[in-house]
Design a protein around this motif. Structure first.
Motif, short mmCIF file in Angstrom:
data_model
loop_
_atom_site.label_atom_id
_atom_site.label_comp_id
_atom_site.label_asym_id
_atom_site.label_seq_id
_atom_site.Cartn_x
_atom_site.Cartn_y
_atom_site.Cartn_z
N PHE A 129 0.83 -1.22 0.00
CA PHE A 129 0.00 0.00 0.00
C PHE A 129 0.86 1.26 0.00
N GLU A 130 0.30 2.31 -0.60
CA GLU A 130 1.02 3.58 -0.68
C GLU A 130 0.90 4.31 0.66
N ASP A 131 1.66 3.87 1.62
CA ASP A 131 1.57 4.43 2.97
C ASP A 131 2.96 4.35 3.58
N MET A 132 3.48 5.50 4.00
CA MET A 132 4.86 5.56 4.46
C MET A 132 5.12 4.57 5.61
N SER A 163 4.61 5.43 -5.81
CA SER A 163 4.27 6.41 -6.86
C SER A 163 4.68 7.82 -6.47
N TYR A 164 4.58 8.12 -5.16
CA TYR A 164 4.75 9.51 -4.74
C TYR A 164 5.64 9.68 -3.51
N LEU A 165 5.83 8.62 -2.73
CA LEU A 165 6.44 8.83 -1.41
C LEU A 165 7.92 9.13 -1.51
N ASP A 166 8.45 9.72 -0.41
CA ASP A 166 9.84 10.19 -0.37
C ASP A 166 10.78 8.99 -0.17
N ILE A 167 11.48 8.61 -1.22
CA ILE A 167 12.32 7.41 -1.14
C ILE A 167 13.55 7.67 -0.27
N ASP A 168 13.98 8.92 -0.20
CA ASP A 168 15.10 9.24 0.71
C ASP A 168 14.71 8.90 2.15
N GLU A 169 13.46 9.18 2.47
CA GLU A 169 13.00 8.89 3.84
C GLU A 169 12.95 7.38 4.08
N ILE A 170 12.49 6.66 3.09
CA ILE A 170 12.46 5.19 3.23
C ILE A 170 13.90 4.67 3.41
N ALA A 171 14.81 5.18 2.57
CA ALA A 171 16.20 4.71 2.61
C ALA A 171 16.83 5.02 3.97
N ALA A 172 16.52 6.21 4.48
CA ALA A 172 17.15 6.63 5.74
C ALA A 172 16.65 5.80 6.92
N LYS A 212 12.13 -2.81 -21.00
CA LYS A 212 11.45 -1.55 -20.67
C LYS A 212 12.30 -0.38 -21.12
N VAL A 213 11.64 0.75 -21.31
CA VAL A 213 12.37 1.99 -21.53
C VAL A 213 12.60 2.60 -20.15
N ALA A 214 13.86 2.60 -19.72
CA ALA A 214 14.19 3.11 -18.39
C ALA A 214 14.53 4.59 -18.50
N VAL A 215 14.04 5.36 -17.54
CA VAL A 215 14.37 6.79 -17.51
C VAL A 215 14.76 7.15 -16.09
N ARG A 216 15.87 7.83 -15.96
CA ARG A 216 16.33 8.24 -14.63
C ARG A 216 15.50 9.41 -14.13
N ALA A 217 15.09 9.31 -12.87
CA ALA A 217 14.33 10.41 -12.26
C ALA A 217 14.88 10.68 -10.87
N GLY A 218 14.78 11.93 -10.43
CA GLY A 218 15.17 12.27 -9.07
C GLY A 218 13.97 12.12 -8.14
N VAL A 219 14.22 12.23 -6.85
CA VAL A 219 13.15 12.07 -5.87
C VAL A 219 12.36 13.38 -5.74
N CYS A 220 11.07 13.31 -5.91
CA CYS A 220 10.16 14.42 -5.62
C CYS A 220 8.76 13.83 -5.62
N ASP A 221 7.76 14.59 -5.28
CA ASP A 221 6.40 14.08 -5.23
C ASP A 221 5.92 13.76 -6.65
N GLY A 222 5.91 12.48 -7.00
CA GLY A 222 5.42 12.06 -8.32
C GLY A 222 6.51 11.83 -9.35
N ALA A 263 -5.41 10.14 -3.15
CA ALA A 263 -4.22 11.00 -3.13
C ALA A 263 -4.63 12.44 -2.81
N ARG A 264 -5.75 12.87 -3.38
CA ARG A 264 -6.20 14.26 -3.10
C ARG A 264 -6.54 14.43 -1.62
N LYS A 265 -7.17 13.41 -1.06
CA LYS A 265 -7.52 13.51 0.37
C LYS A 265 -6.26 13.57 1.22
N ARG A 266 -5.27 12.74 0.79
CA ARG A 266 -4.01 12.71 1.54
C ARG A 266 -3.33 14.08 1.52
N ARG A 267 -3.45 14.76 0.40
CA ARG A 267 -2.75 16.04 0.25
C ARG A 267 -3.56 17.23 0.75
#
Ligand code: 3HC
Ligand code: NAI
Length: 708
Positions: free
Chosen positions: A390-393, A418-427, A475-485, A540-544
């Protein structure tokens, strides 16, 4: 897009071996036919004609391919003679038999060179095809005329309209080649074939004189059928119908007139924005696979993969992994949810079997590599684990704590959030260097896009492992940085908001969907919501809600539908009605009443938008957020944004992605639109600093497409 690779060297060597002139094309990496190669081929044939000792010519490619086609990097630049049609005509006119010995790719212009040769032998692993259509082109060096004469209108149309590659055996069956090599020794067997032809005094056999299948009526019928099919399927595309016209010309015109007709059609395609968009797409999706982290790092080996969560995404990811030949262990919360997860995976395979796309045995073979467990201990040997719970930190952190406990050192720990802060998960665990984002798109076994999300503390070889896995999964892989979404969902939120604003201001969701489809997307935004389930965005809208800027415009129409339980297709109602399980929805007057009521509540008197105005706003919002994403370094370059939108969000490939499209429209025009829209809503329409800067400097987004 500007070519990103370094300038290359190309040679065509010719060497007399007995009485055979061996012509070797050497232009790494794929022997593309650039000006030097074209010149070299003409020189070689001229030399063969002039030398009485030469009794046959053998054309081979150095390296892994025969010839991959025209040099795509030359398109859009001033033409340098000789042209490829001249080269092919010169080869065909040679007074000595010319043999093409084909291994690896013989695609596009590469196959045209082979078709202009007099005899053809293909080797195991060869890929023959006329894929020009995928680049907005048609075979423009005699391919439409020669292929139609050699293998008939129907087979030629099938090759050229699909762009598919055929192997050596199929090429033999079609009549594209004369024989299949028995070994992988291209030179030896090619020479043997040449000597055989010399011994039997075989003359040059010119494809221009080939008669093809005798039944003219069958050819005419195939052309009519292809025309009808193309009209239906290739909406908005220029080159497919021109391919049909060229095959018709092959049937009705003398060869040289047919060639002229083909050339004219080819040049129109070559100069079209569609060709520019598709060639940009070709390079963008290849360039996106490269990231600064992978330059010097080696991927960690991956064989066994753990998937945590067997819901929509976990099951789809499991299928993608199984299809790539990997072993999968799925972890779920309890026996019941595990059984459901396994059933999800089975359902995907059963669907393919029902459609005749898969054999029962293939499913059984895949399942031999599938295991399920409710204890994390089953992941002790996994090389990589992909979490899709589930999408829940809090839930994610609990899962990662377990992974930290059981996984072996060196295992890659990935999240599909999909949206959560992966830096926080990693830390939150003891090995942040092993934590990566692998953001799949639904359905994960089908959608091409994989965002490789790179948290701050991840080590380079973990990123390289992500890219390598993407390659395995095709797959077509694309590098992305961490941010909401990350890249895609962050842009989606913004251009969907622009659509919602349009809806509340007066456009109906049905008109918006139609306008967006007309632009080239397969579906409009409200059809997509209905397909994916309106409840996902609602959650997601309710969460935000708590963190939303109270001054930002908020359209409540989607929430109103969800409050009624109208989540889209799965509930039979959403923005559209799906009566009796229909998959295509009908406009719903009740939805329109809800929209009217919301307009009234917000004090808006509806106004009319034409389709063009709708598309301008929708695209401006997308482009502006794309610019912000590049500006913040979340995407490395505009081309990465393009690859994401094309492969994950249905952006029409022939328009090259939003950033390429913006360049084609002109960034000053896009900025002027944004400033105009900002008069109504300055908070939403804030021009990206990158866009403003580029316009001030008179530069396009393409100027930022540097190698990673
Ligand atoms: N021209 C220029 N560069 C090309 C090229 C081409 N035709 N085909 C491939 N390349 C480059 C790629 O950009 C890539 O460059 P990079 O290493 O700098 O990123 C490199 O060659 C290797 O390509 P791939 O990563 O795709 O390598 P693969 O081994 O996976 O695939 C291939 C090889 C099957 C040949 C694939 O590259 C391919 O499909 N190429 C395009 C083939 C094609 O469309 N040909 C038709 C061209 S149009 C034409 O011929 C017009 C004529 O009718 C007049
Ligand atoms: P889902 O609700 O369909 O599946 C989640 C699964 O995780 C359920 O089967 C649940 O039983 C299981 N689960 C929950 N906690 C668990 C735990 N502690 N251990 C093991 N299993 C557990 O959700 P969905 O849609 O598959 O999403 C999963 C993740 O993928 C989320 O982070 C979501 O944001 C992300 N995602 C979703 C996409 C979509 O279109 N649905 C697209 C891309 C990413």
């Amino acid at each position: 897009m500007t070519p990103l690779s370094a300038p290359d060297s190309a040679t065509v060597e010719h060497q007399l071996r007995g009485s055979v002139l061996v012509v070797t094309i050497d232009h790494a990496p794929v022997n593309a036919l650039n000006a030097a190669v074209r010149r070299g081929l003409i020189d070689a044939v001229t030399a063969a004609d002039a030398n009485a000792s030469v009794r046959a010519v053998l054309i081979v490619g150095a390296g892994r391919n025969f010839i991959a086609g025209a040099d795509i990097r030359e398109f859009g630049k001033p033409a340098v003679p000789p042209s490829l049609p001249e080269v092919c005509n010169r080869i065909e006119a040679c007074s000595k038999p010319v043999i093409a010995a084909i291994h690896g790719a013989a695609l596009g212009g590469g196959l045209e060179v082979a078709l202009a040769s007099h005899y053809r032998i293909a080797f195991e692993g060869a890929k023959l095809g006329l894929p020009e259509v995928q680049l907005g082109l048609l075979p423009g060096a005699g391919g439409t005329q020669r292929a139609s004469r050699l293998i008939g209108a129907e087979a030629a149309l099938s090759l050229m309209l699909s762009g598919r590659h055929v192997g050596a055996q199929e090429a033999l069956r079609l009549g594209l080649v004369d024989r299949v090599g028995q070994s992988d020794d291209v030179l030896t067997e090619g020479l043997a074939y040449a000597h055989e032809l010399i011994a039997t005094q075989a003359a040059p056999r010119r494809t221009r004189n080939a008669r093809g299948p005798a039944d003219r009526q069958a050819s005419a019928d195939a052309i009519a059928a292809a025309r009808a099919e193309t009209q239906k399927k290739s909406r908005g595309l220029l080159s497919p119908m021109k391919i049909v016209d060229c095959v018709e010309a092959a049937l009705n015109l003398p060869f040289d007139e047919g060639l002229q007709f083909e050339r004219k059609q080819f040049l129109e395609c070559r100069e079209s924005p569609q060709r520019a968009g598709l060639v940009h797409a070709f390079f963008a999706e290849r360039e996106a696979q490269k990231s600064p982290e992978t330059r010097d790092a080696r991927a960690r080996p991956v064989r066994c993969v753990g998937v945590v969560g067997g819901g929509t995404m976990g099951a789809g990811i499991a299928v993608a992994l199984l299809d790539a030949g990997l072993s999968v262990t799925m972890i779920e919360r309890d026996d019941e949810t595990l059984e459901r997860g396994r059933a999800h995976v089975e359902k995907v395979y059963d669907g393919l079997i029902a459609k005749g796309r898969l054999q029962q045995e293939a499913k059984a073979r895949a399942f031999e590599r599938f295991n399920g467990a409710t204890s994390y201990d089953a992941l002790a040997d996994a090389d990589i684990v992909i979490e899709a719970v589930f999408e829940d930190m809090a839930v994610k952190k609990a899962v990662f704590a377990e992974l930290d406990r059981v996984c072996r050192q060196g295992a890659v720990l990935a999240t599909n959030t999909s949206y959560l802060d992966i830096d926080e998960i990693a830390a939150s665990i003891s090995r942040p260097q092993d934590v990566l984002g692998l953001h799949f798109f639904s359905p994960a076994n089908i959608m091409k896009l994989l965002e490789i999300v790179v948290p701050a503390r991840v080590s380079d070889d973990v990123v390289a492992t992500g890219f390598e896995l993407a390659k395995k999964l095709r797959k077509v892989a694309v590098r992305a940085g961490v941010c909401d979404g990350f890249i895609g969902n962050r842009m989606l939120a913004v251009y969907r908001a622009a659509a919602d604003h349009l809806m509340e201001d007066g456009a109906s969701p049905y008109q918006i969907d139609r306008a967006v489809r007309e632009f080239g997307f397969p579906m409009g935004p409200y059809q997509v919501i209905d397909l994916a389930g309106g409840d996902i965005g609602w959650a997601a809208r309710k969460r935000r809600a708590a963190t939303r800027d109270p001054n930002a415009r908020y359209v409540r129409i989607g929430d109103q539908l969800c409050e009624r339980g109208w989540f889209g297709q799965k509930t039979g109602r959403g923005f559209y009605r799906y009566d009796d399980g229909a998959r295509i929805g009908k406009p719903d007057p009740e939805v329109e009443s809800i929209i009217d009521a919301e307009r009234e509540r917000a004090g808006i008197s509806p106004r009319a938008f034409d389709d063009g105005q709708i598309v301008r706003r929708y695209l401006a919002a997308m482009i502006n957020e794309g610019a912000n994403i590049v500006h913040e370094g979340i995407a490395l370059r505009p081309l990465d944004v393009d690859a994401v939108l094309m492969h994950g969000f249905g952006f029409p490939r022939y328009r090259g992605g939003p950033m390429h499209y913006a360049d084609s429209v002109g960034l000053d025009t896009v900025l002027a639109d944004i400033r105009e829209f900002a008069k109504e809503d300055p908070l939403f329409w804030r021009a990206s600093p990158l866009l403003v800067d580029l316009v001030a400097r008179g530069k396009p987004f393409a100027s930022l497409n540097q190698p990673a």
